[in-house]
Design a protein around this motif. Structure first.
Motif, mmCIF file in Angstrom:
data_model
loop_
_atom_site.group_PDB
_atom_site.id
_atom_site.type_symbol
_atom_site.label_atom_id
_atom_site.label_comp_id
_atom_site.label_asym_id
_atom_site.label_seq_id
_atom_site.Cartn_x
_atom_site.Cartn_y
_atom_site.Cartn_z
ATOM 1 N N LYS A 47 0.857 -1.191 0.000
ATOM 2 C CA LYS A 47 0.000 0.000 0.000
ATOM 3 C C LYS A 47 0.885 1.229 0.000
ATOM 4 O O LYS A 47 1.984 1.217 0.568
ATOM 5 N N LYS A 48 0.408 2.291 -0.643
ATOM 6 C CA LYS A 48 1.112 3.577 -0.659
ATOM 7 C C LYS A 48 0.110 4.687 -0.360
ATOM 8 O O LYS A 48 -1.072 4.565 -0.682
ATOM 9 N N LYS A 64 4.116 -5.358 4.917
ATOM 10 C CA LYS A 64 3.781 -6.356 5.933
ATOM 11 C C LYS A 64 4.878 -7.412 5.948
ATOM 12 O O LYS A 64 5.442 -7.735 4.920
ATOM 13 N N GLU A 65 5.133 -7.949 7.132
ATOM 14 C CA GLU A 65 6.042 -9.077 7.238
ATOM 15 C C GLU A 65 5.647 -9.917 8.449
ATOM 16 O O GLU A 65 4.982 -9.437 9.363
ATOM 17 N N THR A 66 6.054 -11.159 8.409
ATOM 18 C CA THR A 66 5.774 -12.087 9.487
ATOM 19 C C THR A 66 7.095 -12.447 10.156
ATOM 20 O O THR A 66 8.053 -12.820 9.480
ATOM 21 N N ILE A 67 7.149 -12.281 11.475
ATOM 22 C CA ILE A 67 8.363 -12.601 12.223
ATOM 23 C C ILE A 67 8.013 -13.510 13.388
ATOM 24 O O ILE A 67 6.864 -13.594 13.800
ATOM 25 N N LYS A 69 8.986 -14.280 17.333
ATOM 26 C CA LYS A 69 9.588 -13.920 18.626
ATOM 27 C C LYS A 69 8.748 -14.600 19.700
ATOM 28 O O LYS A 69 7.793 -14.020 20.200
ATOM 29 N N ASP A 70 9.036 -15.835 19.991
ATOM 30 C CA ASP A 70 8.267 -16.683 20.910
ATOM 31 C C ASP A 70 6.891 -17.058 20.356
ATOM 32 O O ASP A 70 6.294 -18.020 20.793
ATOM 33 N N HIS A 71 6.356 -16.259 19.451
ATOM 34 C CA HIS A 71 5.111 -16.514 18.732
ATOM 35 C C HIS A 71 5.260 -15.883 17.351
ATOM 36 O O HIS A 71 6.104 -15.025 17.140
ATOM 37 N N TRP A 72 4.414 -16.264 16.427
ATOM 38 C CA TRP A 72 4.412 -15.641 15.105
ATOM 39 C C TRP A 72 3.600 -14.350 15.169
ATOM 40 O O TRP A 72 2.516 -14.311 15.734
ATOM 41 N N PHE A 73 4.166 -13.290 14.581
ATOM 42 C CA PHE A 73 3.505 -11.997 14.525
ATOM 43 C C PHE A 73 3.511 -11.482 13.089
ATOM 44 O O PHE A 73 4.468 -11.691 12.350
ATOM 45 N N GLU A 74 2.453 -10.789 12.732
ATOM 46 C CA GLU A 74 2.425 -10.042 11.477
ATOM 47 C C GLU A 74 2.565 -8.579 11.863
ATOM 48 O O GLU A 74 1.817 -8.077 12.704
#
Length: 108
Positions: A47-48, A64-67, A69-74
């Motif tokens: 999006k822009k 958007k990205e998925t990382i 850190k103890d759980h998956w986050f978007e």
């Protein structure tokens, strides 16, 4: 043979403990880089938005990205540009993924 199996097991166990970091917090993203450089490194944003105030063009790119850190986050990363140059990076909304569905109990 035993040593080889132990080595393979150690590699598998250590690879499961990997923590991912946002690709936008690295040294590659610095104030002053151009919109073209950002697109070349990270692809087109999903999006822009933009605003022209006088002779100055303000643009925002949303990625958007998925990382993990103890759980998956978007997470959403918002890159703010002024006249085609990066001026700031902001982390937008964060959403925890893969949460178990709530348990619904029947009323007696």
């Amino acid at each position: 043979m035993k040593i080889m199996l132990m080595l393979m097991a150690a590699i598998l166990i250590s690879s499961c403990a990997t923590t991912y970091n946002s690709r936008f917090t690295s040294a590659e993203v610095k104030p002053g880089i151009s919109t073209q450089t950002v697109i070349a490194r990270f692809g087109k944003p999903f999006k822009k938005s933009f605003e022209q105030i006088g002779d100055v063009l303000y643009e925002d790119f949303y990625y958007k990205e998925t990382i993990y850190k103890d759980h998956w986050f978007e997470i959403n990363n918002i890159l703010h540009f002024q006249d085609g140059k990066l001026v700031s990076l902001e982390q937008g909304e964060e959403r925890k993924l893969y949460q178990p569905a709530p348990v619904v109990r029947a009323q007696k």
